[in-house]
Write a protein that holds these residues in place. Structure first.
Motif, PDB file in Angstrom:
ATOM      1  N   GLN A  53       5.971 -32.001  -4.985  1.00 18.61           N
ATOM      2  CA  GLN A  53       6.138 -30.574  -4.718  1.00 18.61           C
ATOM      3  C   GLN A  53       5.280 -29.746  -5.682  1.00 18.61           C
ATOM      4  OE1 GLN A  53       8.554 -30.041  -2.323  1.00 18.61           O
ATOM      5  NE2 GLN A  53       8.442 -27.849  -2.211  1.00 18.61           N
ATOM      6  N   LEU A  54       4.501 -28.837  -5.125  1.00 18.72           N
ATOM      7  CA  LEU A  54       3.691 -27.919  -5.926  1.00 18.72           C
ATOM      8  C   LEU A  54       4.605 -26.856  -6.528  1.00 18.72           C
ATOM      9  CD1 LEU A  54       0.611 -27.852  -6.390  1.00 18.72           C
ATOM     10  CD2 LEU A  54       0.447 -26.219  -4.518  1.00 18.72           C
ATOM     11  N   GLU A  55       4.397 -26.524  -7.787  1.00 19.39           N
ATOM     12  CA  GLU A  55       5.289 -25.575  -8.463  1.00 19.39           C
ATOM     13  C   GLU A  55       4.848 -24.133  -8.214  1.00 19.39           C
ATOM     14  OE1 GLU A  55       6.547 -24.370 -12.986  1.00 19.39           O
ATOM     15  OE2 GLU A  55       5.891 -26.439 -12.661  1.00 19.39           O
ATOM     16  N   LEU A  56       5.775 -23.333  -7.699  1.00 18.26           N
ATOM     17  CA  LEU A  56       5.499 -21.919  -7.433  1.00 18.26           C
ATOM     18  C   LEU A  56       5.674 -21.132  -8.726  1.00 18.26           C
ATOM     19  CD1 LEU A  56       4.848 -19.819  -5.240  1.00 18.26           C
ATOM     20  CD2 LEU A  56       7.281 -19.670  -4.747  1.00 18.26           C
ATOM     21  N   GLU A  57       4.606 -20.444  -9.130  1.00 22.70           N
ATOM     22  CA  GLU A  57       4.637 -19.709 -10.401  1.00 22.70           C
ATOM     23  C   GLU A  57       5.139 -18.278 -10.204  1.00 22.70           C
ATOM     24  OE1 GLU A  57       1.931 -19.829 -14.235  1.00 22.70           O
ATOM     25  OE2 GLU A  57       2.983 -21.421 -13.235  1.00 22.70           O
ATOM     26  N   SER A  58       4.593 -17.578  -9.220  1.00 17.52           N
ATOM     27  CA  SER A  58       5.026 -16.202  -8.976  1.00 17.52           C
ATOM     28  C   SER A  58       4.690 -15.789  -7.545  1.00 17.52           C
ATOM     29  CB  SER A  58       4.359 -15.236  -9.959  1.00 17.52           C
ATOM     30  OG  SER A  58       2.962 -15.281  -9.801  1.00 17.52           O
ATOM     31  N   VAL A  59       5.324 -14.717  -7.119  1.00 16.92           N
ATOM     32  CA  VAL A  59       5.155 -14.216  -5.753  1.00 16.92           C
ATOM     33  C   VAL A  59       4.887 -12.718  -5.824  1.00 16.92           C
ATOM     34  CG1 VAL A  59       6.392 -13.729  -3.616  1.00 16.92           C
ATOM     35  CG2 VAL A  59       6.632 -15.953  -4.668  1.00 16.92           C
ATOM     36  N   ILE A  60       3.903 -12.263  -5.081  1.00 21.95           N
ATOM     37  CA  ILE A  60       3.688 -10.820  -4.927  1.00 21.95           C
ATOM     38  C   ILE A  60       3.999 -10.506  -3.475  1.00 21.95           C
ATOM     39  CG2 ILE A  60       2.055  -8.906  -5.090  1.00 21.95           C
ATOM     40  CD1 ILE A  60       0.442 -10.591  -7.085  1.00 21.95           C
ATOM     41  N   GLY A  61       5.009  -9.680  -3.262  1.00 22.61           N
ATOM     42  CA  GLY A  61       5.368  -9.348  -1.888  1.00 22.61           C
ATOM     43  C   GLY A  61       6.841  -9.037  -1.764  1.00 22.61           C
ATOM     44  N   PHE A  62       7.176  -8.324  -0.707  1.00 18.83           N
ATOM     45  CA  PHE A  62       8.561  -7.941  -0.431  1.00 18.83           C
ATOM     46  C   PHE A  62       8.648  -7.692   1.060  1.00 18.83           C
ATOM     47  CE2 PHE A  62      11.089  -3.914   0.235  1.00 18.83           C
ATOM     48  CZ  PHE A  62      12.339  -4.513   0.236  1.00 18.83           C
ATOM     49  N   ASN A  63       9.610  -8.352   1.719  1.00 19.22           N
ATOM     50  CA  ASN A  63       9.761  -8.120   3.152  1.00 19.22           C
ATOM     51  C   ASN A  63      10.643  -6.895   3.370  1.00 19.22           C
ATOM     52  OD1 ASN A  63      10.100  -8.102   5.865  1.00 19.22           O
ATOM     53  ND2 ASN A  63      10.835 -10.190   6.048  1.00 19.22           N
ATOM     54  N   GLY A  64       9.997  -5.767   3.550  1.00 19.80           N
ATOM     55  CA  GLY A  64      10.719  -4.513   3.740  1.00 19.80           C
ATOM     56  C   GLY A  64      11.299  -4.343   5.121  1.00 19.80           C
ATOM     57  N   HIS A  65      11.167  -5.364   5.980  1.00 20.06           N
ATOM     58  CA  HIS A  65      11.704  -5.241   7.343  1.00 20.06           C
ATOM     59  C   HIS A  65      13.110  -5.817   7.468  1.00 20.06           C
ATOM     60  CE1 HIS A  65       7.952  -3.693   8.952  1.00 20.06           C
ATOM     61  NE2 HIS A  65       7.326  -4.614   8.239  1.00 20.06           N
ATOM     62  N   VAL A  66      13.625  -6.427   6.394  1.00 20.30           N
ATOM     63  CA  VAL A  66      15.009  -6.924   6.421  1.00 20.30           C
ATOM     64  C   VAL A  66      15.931  -5.760   6.067  1.00 20.30           C
ATOM     65  CG1 VAL A  66      16.656  -8.531   5.374  1.00 20.30           C
ATOM     66  CG2 VAL A  66      14.293  -9.247   5.769  1.00 20.30           C
ATOM     67  N   PRO A  67      16.825  -5.322   6.976  1.00 13.51           N
ATOM     68  CA  PRO A  67      17.687  -4.173   6.694  1.00 13.51           C
ATOM     69  C   PRO A  67      18.558  -4.427   5.462  1.00 13.51           C
ATOM     70  CG  PRO A  67      17.819  -4.800   9.010  1.00 13.51           C
ATOM     71  CD  PRO A  67      17.069  -5.889   8.307  1.00 13.51           C
ATOM     72  N   SER A  68      18.536  -3.487   4.511  1.00 16.66           N
ATOM     73  CA  SER A  68      19.296  -3.603   3.251  1.00 16.66           C
ATOM     74  C   SER A  68      19.034  -4.937   2.551  1.00 16.66           C
ATOM     75  CB  SER A  68      20.797  -3.424   3.503  1.00 16.66           C
ATOM     76  OG  SER A  68      21.039  -2.139   4.027  1.00 16.66           O
ATOM     77  N   GLY A  69      17.784  -5.393   2.635  1.00 12.79           N
ATOM     78  CA  GLY A  69      17.420  -6.683   2.041  1.00 12.79           C
ATOM     79  C   GLY A  69      17.175  -6.631   0.547  1.00 12.79           C
ATOM     80  N   LEU A  70      17.025  -5.421   0.007  1.00 16.25           N
ATOM     81  CA  LEU A  70      16.821  -5.270  -1.439  1.00 16.25           C
ATOM     82  C   LEU A  70      18.177  -5.022  -2.098  1.00 16.25           C
ATOM     83  CD1 LEU A  70      14.764  -4.843  -3.824  1.00 16.25           C
ATOM     84  CD2 LEU A  70      14.835  -2.423  -3.255  1.00 16.25           C
ATOM     85  N   ILE A  71      18.548  -5.897  -3.039  1.00 18.22           N
ATOM     86  CA  ILE A  71      19.893  -5.797  -3.641  1.00 18.22           C
ATOM     87  C   ILE A  71      19.783  -5.770  -5.161  1.00 18.22           C
ATOM     88  CG2 ILE A  71      22.074  -7.063  -3.974  1.00 18.22           C
ATOM     89  CD1 ILE A  71      21.692  -8.070  -1.048  1.00 18.22           C
ATOM     90  N   SER A  72      20.419  -4.777  -5.765  1.00 15.86           N
ATOM     91  CA  SER A  72      20.542  -4.750  -7.225  1.00 15.86           C
ATOM     92  C   SER A  72      21.808  -5.534  -7.567  1.00 15.86           C
ATOM     93  CB  SER A  72      20.650  -3.303  -7.710  1.00 15.86           C
ATOM     94  OG  SER A  72      20.916  -3.281  -9.086  1.00 15.86           O
ATOM     95  N   HIS A  73      21.654  -6.636  -8.316  1.00 18.88           N
ATOM     96  CA  HIS A  73      22.801  -7.498  -8.609  1.00 18.88           C
ATOM     97  C   HIS A  73      23.783  -6.777  -9.534  1.00 18.88           C
ATOM     98  CE1 HIS A  73      25.072 -10.955 -10.163  1.00 18.88           C
ATOM     99  NE2 HIS A  73      24.821 -11.477  -8.970  1.00 18.88           N
ATOM    100  N   PRO A  74      25.099  -7.036  -9.373  1.00 16.44           N
ATOM    101  CA  PRO A  74      26.085  -6.380 -10.257  1.00 16.44           C
ATOM    102  C   PRO A  74      25.861  -6.616 -11.757  1.00 16.44           C
ATOM    103  CG  PRO A  74      27.184  -7.386  -8.380  1.00 16.44           C
ATOM    104  CD  PRO A  74      25.751  -7.763  -8.283  1.00 16.44           C
ATOM    105  N   ASP A  75      25.076  -7.646 -12.129  1.00 16.27           N
ATOM    106  CA  ASP A  75      24.799  -7.827 -13.565  1.00 16.27           C
ATOM    107  C   ASP A  75      23.824  -6.778 -14.105  1.00 16.27           C
ATOM    108  OD1 ASP A  75      22.242  -8.591 -12.785  1.00 16.27           O
ATOM    109  OD2 ASP A  75      22.487 -10.709 -13.259  1.00 16.27           O
ATOM    110  N   ARG A  76      23.278  -5.939 -13.197  1.00 16.56           N
ATOM    111  CA  ARG A  76      22.386  -4.817 -13.524  1.00 16.56           C
ATOM    112  C   ARG A  76      21.036  -5.240 -14.094  1.00 16.56           C
ATOM    113  NH1 ARG A  76      26.293   0.044 -15.793  1.00 16.56           N
ATOM    114  NH2 ARG A  76      28.080  -0.451 -14.493  1.00 16.56           N
ATOM    115  N   GLU A  77      20.803  -6.533 -14.163  1.00 17.82           N
ATOM    116  CA  GLU A  77      19.543  -7.010 -14.749  1.00 17.82           C
ATOM    117  C   GLU A  77      18.550  -7.505 -13.710  1.00 17.82           C
ATOM    118  OE1 GLU A  77      19.680  -9.923 -17.848  1.00 17.82           O
ATOM    119  OE2 GLU A  77      21.273  -8.873 -18.915  1.00 17.82           O
ATOM    120  N   HIS A  78      19.060  -7.815 -12.512  1.00 17.69           N
ATOM    121  CA  HIS A  78      18.202  -8.465 -11.527  1.00 17.69           C
ATOM    122  C   HIS A  78      18.131  -7.713 -10.206  1.00 17.69           C
ATOM    123  CE1 HIS A  78      19.237 -11.775 -14.291  1.00 17.69           C
ATOM    124  NE2 HIS A  78      18.046 -12.249 -13.982  1.00 17.69           N
TER     125      HIS A  78
END
Length: 618
Positions: free
Chosen positions: A11-36
């Protein structure tokens, strides 16, 4: 299996990703730990640490993620995907702390439309897509289905969204096309009991839901651009508004604040801070793309907004000013280029723009915009003073890498758009290919650019151009089934390579006595440069064409990517796959090994940029 045995592939190791699928409704979530911040991209879920700016990844889906949610406590995540007609679509449940999948729930057909956890992490409710039409209640601990029901009545349209009440594990709400229901869980009889909400003569498509903190009422955003307020106990319409000035292109997402105000995102990219009863705007900001997610950090003193144009913004509630946290291409990315001898930066091109990125922090350093045009190919000039780009309007444009200022443009470079480009190492000439099949050489003067020669042998678009290190020869690959090796001093054909394929990519081996090609027939073929004879061929992919290929500086390995969405690292001499990278959900259009062989960067149809760790020491 041709192209490398399964046992040897790692398996090739994924280092980082640039991108965000803005078409998923309410797909962006601020985690309750407030850090992520957590969000989906293709078939991957990204967990982004806001303070340390580090990413972690959750892999497990076999196709695009269509819906995503987190439990109130933050202990669990759940994501649903799309699949193909006739197949079941999986829901994966994740243990957030362990960062691993803890359950696979499979009942829905074709697509999972929406998901919601009950307030005490007891249940997960899932909504099937248009081809499924059912709603299922799952036990979070056992991962077993408890009961199910059709999501809407026979004469209504299909449901689009679901949310739980804030205080009861036994009440949830669904809304959609002509359907709005409050459901009660009857655990003793293993039944879901729906009650239709009465809205009189009002006909609406409900796109999003938000429940008041005390569960007394809930709010529904509609595609018409107004907000309905429903009494949870009586299931009757309480009020709706605004009556006159509705939200343009519909209400796409809404959030209730502790202050009693409502954040409303609309399809035209406006974020409004409103107050009842008439939803008067107290504040408004225009963002890029339809607003698809609003997520509160903590109590809402800060919140994040995601849009369909792959932008993530941060807001502080008192100032109500946006700050761009992350951005990416929202259209297919066509090409990628590194400056000479440095892996610190790279550039990508897409519809409307070229962007320059910092490789490690994946920050966007520069954006060059040419509205309504598509950039097909880019190249950094060896001296680093310009970015040369090929555009579908037939122009070659050169920009400065620091400011993005236009240095010059060659108009009418090709009659059917410029499809490929390469630059000579002495920075004095450019070789371009066009949609009509011509290969042209351009001389760059101090203040002018002129055509040196035009070579007409290809019958179809030139897809790829590679130059030899001495600038005296180049190879061009075309979708007419030929690769031609050209003499760039006499401007004549040296060799023609014919194959039963639409060629998509070609590479010189660093020693320049062989080339490798690939295309729609999925085969990777090695050829002799001297006489154009084939040396050997290997099966490159099980499905779909190979669109991109690059070879390491020392020639020991090369990488390929294409419509099977896999990155493959090959041993050049053995012709076998040694590593496979899984992460893209769109067709891979291009990939490059960075100078000094530190990274492999791949770009795809869905606007994602993935950075992989190069698996071999330099």
């Amino acid at each position: 299996m041709a192209g490398g045995s399964e046992e040897k592939q790692m398996q090739l190791e994924l280092e980082s990703v640039i991108g965000f699928n803005g078409h998923v409704p309410s797909g962006l979530i601020s985690h309750p730990d407030r850090e992520h911040l957590i969000y989906p991209l293709g078939c991957t879920i990204i967990i982004y640490n806001l303070n340390r700016r580090k990413q972690q990844f959750l892999h497990g889906h076999t196709n695009n993620i269509s819906c995503f949610t987190a439990s109130k406590s933050g202990k669990y995540l759940a994501s649903g995907q799309v699949t193909y007609m006739g197949f079941k679509a999986d829901i994966l449940m994740w243990d957030y702390n362990k960062r691993e999948c803890c359950g696979k729930l499979t009942l829905h057909k074709v697509k999972v439309e929406a998901l919601a956890f009950s307030p005490n992490d007891k249940y997960l409710v899932s909504l099937g897509g248009q081809d499924d039409g059912s709603i299922v209640l799952w036990n979070v601990l056992t991962k077993e289905p408890i009961c199910g029901s059709p999501a809407s009545s026979l004469n209504a349209g299909h449901a689009l969204t679901v949310t739980f009440s804030n205080n009861s594990d036994d009440v949830f709400i669904t809304g959609g096309n002509g359907t709005l229901r409050v459901w009660e869980v009857d655990l003793a009889n293993r039944k879901l009991r729906p009650t239709e909400c009465q809205m009189g003569q009002l006909k609406r498509v409900v796109t999003c839901l938000a429940v008041a903190e005390d569960d007394s009422c809930f709010y529904c955003g509609t595609s018409t651009g107004d907000v309905l307020k429903i009494n949870t106990r009586t299931k009757l319409l309480n009020s709706y508004g605004p009556q006159k000035k509705k939200f343009s292109l519909g209400v796409t997402t809404l959030r209730l604040l502790k202050t009693g105000e409502i954040l409303i995102g609309s399809g035209d990219g406006k974020l409004s801070l409103c107050i009842e009863p008439d939803y008067k705007e107290l504040n408004r900001v225009q963002l890029q793309g339809a607003i698809t997610s609003i997520t509160l950090r903590g109590q809402g003193h800060q919140f994040f907004v995601g849009t369909s144009k792959a932008q993530i913004y941060r807001f502080n509630y008192p100032e109500f000013k946006q700050e761009l946290v992350a951005s990416c291409h929202s259209e297919a990315i066509n090409d990628i280029a590194f400056p000479f001898a440095t892996a610190e930066l790279f550039a990508t091109c897409s519809k409307n723009d070229i962007r320059v990125w910092h490789t490690v922090s994946h920050e966007e350093l520069l954006r060059i915009t040419v509205p309504n045009m598509t950039c097909n190919a880019i190249e950094f000039m060896r001296d680093g003073k310009s970015i040369i780009s090929a555009w579908n309007d037939g122009k070659i444009r050169a920009f400065t890498p620091e400011s993005g200022r236009l240095l010059y443009e060659i108009v009418n470079a090709h009659s059917m758009g410029v499809t490929a480009i390469a630059t000579m190492s002495n920075c004095k000439r450019i070789v371009s290919g066009g949609g009509e099949g011509q290969v042209r050489v351009w001389e760059l003067g101090k203040d002018s650019q002129h055509l040196v020669e035009s070579m007409k042998e290809h019958k179809s678009a030139v897809i790829c151009i590679r130059l030899r290190s001495n600038n005296k020869e180049c190879v061009t690959a075309s979708s007419d089934g030929t690769c031609i090796i050209w003499d760039l001093e006499r401007f004549v054909r040296k060799q023609m390579i014919l194959d039963n394929t639409l060629f998509r990519c070609v590479c010189y081996h660093p020693e320049e006595f062989q080339i490798i090609t690939s295309g729609t027939d999925r085969k990777i073929v090695y050829w002799e440069v001297f006489d154009g004879s084939p040396i050997r061929g290997v099966e490159g992919s099980m499905s779909g064409s190979i669109n991109g290929m690059d070879i390491s500086d020392n020639g020991s390995h090369f990488v390929t990517g294409g419509n099977d969405k896999l990155i493959k690292v090959w041993d050049y001499n053995d012709g076998e796959v040694t590593y496979v990278g899984i992460g893209h959900s769109g067709n891979i259009n291009q990939l490059k090994i960075s100078p000094l062989s530190k990274y492999i960067i791949s770009v795809s149809n869905d606007g994602a940029i993935l950075c992989w760790k190069y698996p071999y020491p330099v």
